[in-house]
Design an enzyme around this catalytic site. Structure first.
Site, mmCIF file in Angstrom:
data_model
loop_
_atom_site.group_PDB
_atom_site.id
_atom_site.type_symbol
_atom_site.label_atom_id
_atom_site.label_comp_id
_atom_site.label_asym_id
_atom_site.label_seq_id
_atom_site.Cartn_x
_atom_site.Cartn_y
_atom_site.Cartn_z
ATOM 1 N N ILE A 1 0.837 -1.202 0.000
ATOM 2 C CA ILE A 1 0.000 0.000 0.000
ATOM 3 C C ILE A 1 0.868 1.247 0.000
ATOM 4 O O ILE A 1 0.614 2.200 -0.747
ATOM 5 C CB ILE A 1 -0.949 -0.016 1.214
ATOM 6 C CG1 ILE A 1 -1.968 -1.149 1.062
ATOM 7 C CG2 ILE A 1 -1.671 1.323 1.357
ATOM 8 C CD1 ILE A 1 -2.799 -1.402 2.300
ATOM 9 N N ARG B 1 11.219 -1.228 7.720
ATOM 10 C CA ARG B 1 12.136 -2.032 8.527
ATOM 11 C C ARG B 1 13.540 -2.031 7.946
ATOM 12 O O ARG B 1 14.525 -2.104 8.659
ATOM 13 C CB ARG B 1 11.624 -3.474 8.619
ATOM 14 C CG ARG B 1 10.361 -3.619 9.462
ATOM 15 C CD ARG B 1 10.046 -5.088 9.685
ATOM 16 N NE ARG B 1 8.845 -5.258 10.480
ATOM 17 C CZ ARG B 1 7.780 -5.925 10.090
ATOM 18 N NH1 ARG B 1 7.760 -6.480 8.891
ATOM 19 N NH2 ARG B 1 6.732 -6.051 10.879
ATOM 20 N N ARG C 1 -3.592 0.802 10.820
ATOM 21 C CA ARG C 1 -4.311 0.307 11.984
ATOM 22 C C ARG C 1 -4.329 1.415 13.019
ATOM 23 O O ARG C 1 -3.339 2.138 13.194
ATOM 24 C CB ARG C 1 -3.639 -0.948 12.564
ATOM 25 C CG ARG C 1 -3.845 -2.207 11.731
ATOM 26 C CD ARG C 1 -5.309 -2.645 11.754
ATOM 27 N NE ARG C 1 -5.552 -3.853 10.979
ATOM 28 C CZ ARG C 1 -5.947 -3.862 9.716
ATOM 29 N NH1 ARG C 1 -6.098 -2.727 9.053
ATOM 30 N NH2 ARG C 1 -6.167 -5.005 9.097
ATOM 31 N N GLU D 1 -12.632 0.068 17.129
ATOM 32 C CA GLU D 1 -13.731 0.316 16.189
ATOM 33 C C GLU D 1 -14.985 -0.459 16.579
ATOM 34 O O GLU D 1 -14.878 -1.607 17.025
ATOM 35 C CB GLU D 1 -13.278 -0.072 14.772
ATOM 36 C CG GLU D 1 -12.097 0.767 14.294
ATOM 37 C CD GLU D 1 -11.557 0.318 12.943
ATOM 38 O OE1 GLU D 1 -12.110 -0.656 12.370
ATOM 39 O OE2 GLU D 1 -10.597 0.917 12.462
ATOM 40 N N HIS E 1 -13.403 3.222 8.412
ATOM 41 C CA HIS E 1 -12.590 2.094 7.944
ATOM 42 C C HIS E 1 -13.096 1.602 6.588
ATOM 43 O O HIS E 1 -13.459 0.424 6.423
ATOM 44 C CB HIS E 1 -12.603 0.956 8.972
ATOM 45 C CG HIS E 1 -11.418 0.042 8.833
ATOM 46 N ND1 HIS E 1 -10.895 -0.666 9.883
ATOM 47 C CD2 HIS E 1 -10.644 -0.284 7.760
ATOM 48 C CE1 HIS E 1 -9.864 -1.383 9.479
ATOM 49 N NE2 HIS E 1 -9.691 -1.174 8.185
#
Length: 306
Positions: free
Chosen positions: A147, A167, A224, A253, A271
């Site tokens: 994404i 990372r 998230r 949520e 969302h």
């Protein structure tokens, strides 16, 4: 021919894909009568816990309709040899598109303008304050997975300077690498959060990162909820430490903290990052493909890889 029994904890969309699942399988909705099922269909925000897996001794496949696996007990699945599949790639454009939409809405006061017109303030001669350009900003992407990279393509295509944190650095990436969230925030004015959820990224965007983003900064979260410290974000919005935010995901949520609901410079959506007809149909197709491969004894198209 007897249809395989499966447990479905999440609905496939659009409706024609849900019908295909019902046609191909005997679909159970209650875990109480599903002890003999080999496969479970779930969603990223629903997942499957170790306690639920314990009630499914025959379980061999967890098919997640989405890319999020933080609600799936991966350690327990691995211990039992249960394969987890997700639906990568097919939703990347939709979520990247949503991130861009939230940034534009926050910067150009789209939601405030809508309310302004509907309330009759424009007709009464009122003036809406100035917004801020989004396309003339430096963008930072926190999380350079599928994404994040798709979003970077969109931003670069509009002439924006893009940097990223991941990372590890990607030698072939066309964007500039920053080693951590703090240095990324210092070097950008639009901070897009696309990092994976989980313990490693919880609270990654906190007060220090938001302060580094600065009073002209905008943060967008389509990853998230817990990746961004909600209390720190609410205070940064209230105090003017940042200019605005666009949020599609939240900690608990559908409950949204009241300070975020009260913040006029925060755009909120429920969302819906992957909620396009095109993306959801492609996601559902991958779920069906993984189920079909499992029951045919063939290699799974999209097994989850940590």
């Amino acid at each position: 021919m007897t249809r395989p029994r499966i447990l479905s904890l999440a609905d496939l969309k659009p409706q024609d894909m849900a019908r295909r699942l019902e046609e191909d399988y005997h679909v159970l909705r209650d875990i109480g009568g599903a002890a003999d099922v080999e496969a479970v269909v779930t969603a990223g925000n629903v997942g499957l816990s170790a306690a639920q897996m314990e009630r499914l001794p025959a379980l061999r496949l967890i098919a997640v309709n989405g890319v999020g696996v933080d609600a799936v007990d991966l350690a327990e699945a691995a211990r039992r040899g249960i394969i987890v599949t997700t639906t990568p790639d097919v939703l990347s454009l939709a979520v990247a598109e949503m991130a861009l939409a939230l940034a534009l809405a926050a910067g150009r006061q789209v939601v405030q303008g809508d309310r302004f017109v509907r309330a009759g303030d424009w007709g009464r001669g009122g003036k809406l304050g100035l917004g801020t350009s989004v396309l003339e900003r430096r963008a930072g992407i926190l999380g350079y997975g599928r994404i994040g990279r798709r979003l970077a393509d969109l931003l670069r295509g509009m002439g924006m300077e893009v940097s990223y944190t991941a990372r590890r650095q990607r030698p072939d990436a066309p964007d500039s690498f920053r080693p951590d969230a703090l240095s990324l925030a210092r070097d950008c004015e639009l901070l897009f959060v696309t990092a994976a959820g989980g313990a490693e990224t919880r609270g990654l965007v906190g007060a220090e990162v938001l302060a580094a983003l600065g009073p002209q900064g905008i943060v967008v979260n389509v990853a998230r909820g817990p990746v961004v410290d909600a209390a720190a974000l609410a205070e940064a919005l209230r105090s003017g430490a940042i200019a605005g935010a666009g949020l599609d995901v939240f900690d608990d949520e559908p409950d949204v903290p009241q300070p975020l609901l009260d913040a006029p410079n925060c755009v909120l959506t429920p969302h819906i990052g992957s909620a396009t007809v095109q993306a959801r149909r492609a996601m559902a197709q991958l779920v069906l493909d993984n189920l079909a491969a499992h029951f045919a004894g063939k290699p799974l198209p999209t097994p989850y890889e940590a």
